[in-house]
Design an enzyme around this catalytic site. Structure first.
Site, PDB file in Angstrom:
ATOM      1  N   GLU A 169       0.825  -1.214   0.000  1.00 42.35           N
ATOM      2  CA  GLU A 169       0.000   0.000   0.000  1.00 42.35           C
ATOM      3  C   GLU A 169       0.856   1.260   0.000  1.00 42.35           C
ATOM      4  OE1 GLU A 169      -3.039   0.292  -0.586  1.00 42.35           O
ATOM      5  OE2 GLU A 169      -3.732  -1.768  -0.390  1.00 42.35           O
ATOM      6  N   TYR A 227      -6.570   6.260   4.468  1.00 40.71           N
ATOM      7  CA  TYR A 227      -6.695   5.250   3.424  1.00 40.71           C
ATOM      8  C   TYR A 227      -5.885   3.994   3.761  1.00 40.71           C
ATOM      9  CZ  TYR A 227      -5.323   2.622  -0.636  1.00 40.71           C
ATOM     10  OH  TYR A 227      -5.049   1.578  -1.473  1.00 40.71           O
ATOM     11  N   ASP A 237      -9.498   5.500  -2.341  1.00 44.24           N
ATOM     12  CA  ASP A 237      -8.324   6.054  -3.013  1.00 44.24           C
ATOM     13  C   ASP A 237      -8.788   6.806  -4.255  1.00 44.24           C
ATOM     14  OD1 ASP A 237      -9.038   4.058  -4.778  1.00 44.24           O
ATOM     15  OD2 ASP A 237      -7.075   3.075  -4.812  1.00 44.24           O
TER      16      ASP A 237
END
Length: 319
Positions: A27, A108, A126
């Site tokens: 990520e 996020y 996102d």
């Protein structure tokens, strides 16, 4: 949508694990970086730093060398800072609030790790998801504005399938990445077509709205490739510099005015935030060893963090 995702999803390495450390690394790498660019870095990074303890103990130069070329190097430093906290606390946190408190982890990323690794009901939003949701609801608000983002975050939370938050979040992100594309949405392939308000209104390719502020800045610069006895002349940024601290770079003409320029080797473009650089690359020669510089052997180049512009410039040389 889960059936569509199971049938069409891309086979990406971070989707083959529920290890929170590996998901976290992916990520962070995927922030502002294309999937295709991340895949080889992801494999090398996990091989070199297989868990938080190894990452926490690694010399920073090793970390930056492994990250070199991905850009946004504060991400790597935040990874290591967070890894040190994780190691000090005895293990990877499994709650959203604890994840959110780690360096470099925002809303996020915390939601992504919490939902994908631990099955917690947090909606991930996102850029791809923002685009899907703005079209799904025909929302013409500026997605750069916090009020629009909060509104779409609320939509995502309302839609979230709490029985399978990992699958739902990944399916929505995949939809934005492969079908609900920025310029030409592939509406006939969309599993949400019958629910899409923008498609019904014919506005799908006008959304999302993103108002741009300011103009881009064009900058021309010259990089010098100075080679002597097979070694390359480089300088290293100080460890306290705000940008690219610790990275090694080629000299530019302004920084090394005593250099004698030789033949032109090539040119390339490189963008950083709002700055668009056009670099001209020249072979050059110098007398002695200029102060602040070091001769670096080709064998050592792979073990030190090189600036991306230096890597691009060296593609025109024989090193």
């Amino acid at each position: 949508m889960r059936e569509w995702y199971a049938r069409t999803k891309r086979d990406l390495p971070w989707r083959r694990t529920r290890d929170p450390y590996a998901i976290w690394v992916s990520e962070i790498m995927l922030q502002q970086t294309r999937v295709a660019a991340v895949i080889p870095y992801y494999a090398r990074f996990l091989e070199r730093f297989p868990d938080a303890a190894v990452l926490a103990a690694a010399p920073e130069q090793d970390l930056l060398a492994c990250w070199s070329g991905l850009g946004y190097y504060s991400r790597a430093r935040n990874l290591q800072a967070a890894a040190r906290e994780i190691s000090a606390n005895g293990g990877f946190p499994c709650g959203y609030a604890e994840l959110r408190a780690l360096p470099g982890i925002g809303d996020y990323t915390a939601a992504a790790i919490a939902s994908i690794a631990f099955g917690l009901p947090y909606a991930v939003v996102d850029g791809n998801v923002l685009r899907v949701l703005s079209r799904l609801t025909n929302d013409s608000g500026d997605i750069g504005a916090s009020i629009t983002r909060k509104r779409l975050q609320a939509v995502a939370s309302e839609l979230l399938d709490e029985r399978d938050p990992a699958g739902f979040n990944q399916a929505l992100m995949e939809l934005g990445a492969t079908v609900c594309l920025p310029k030409q949405a592939r509406c006939p392939d969309c599993p949400l077509l019958s629910h899409c308000a923008a498609h019904a209104a014919g506005t799908q390719n006008e959304l999302p709205v993103k108002l741009r502020g300011g103009n881009r800045i064009e900058i021309e610069a010259t990089l010098l490739v100075v080679v002597r006895a097979g070694a390359l002349l480089l300088w290293q940024r100080g460890g306290s510099e705000a940008r690219m601290a610790g990275f090694w770079e080629l000299p530019d003409a302004a920084r090394l005015p005593s250099a004698r320029l030789g033949r032109a080797l090539g040119s390339f473009r490189h963008s950083i935030t709002i700055h668009d650089y056009c670099f001209q690359v020249f072979a050059a020669s110098v007398r002695g060893t200029p102060r602040g510089y070091e001769w670096v052997s080709p064998e050592r180049l792979g073990a030190i963090p090189l600036a991306t512009t230096t890597k691009k410039a060296l593609q025109f040389s024989s090193l």
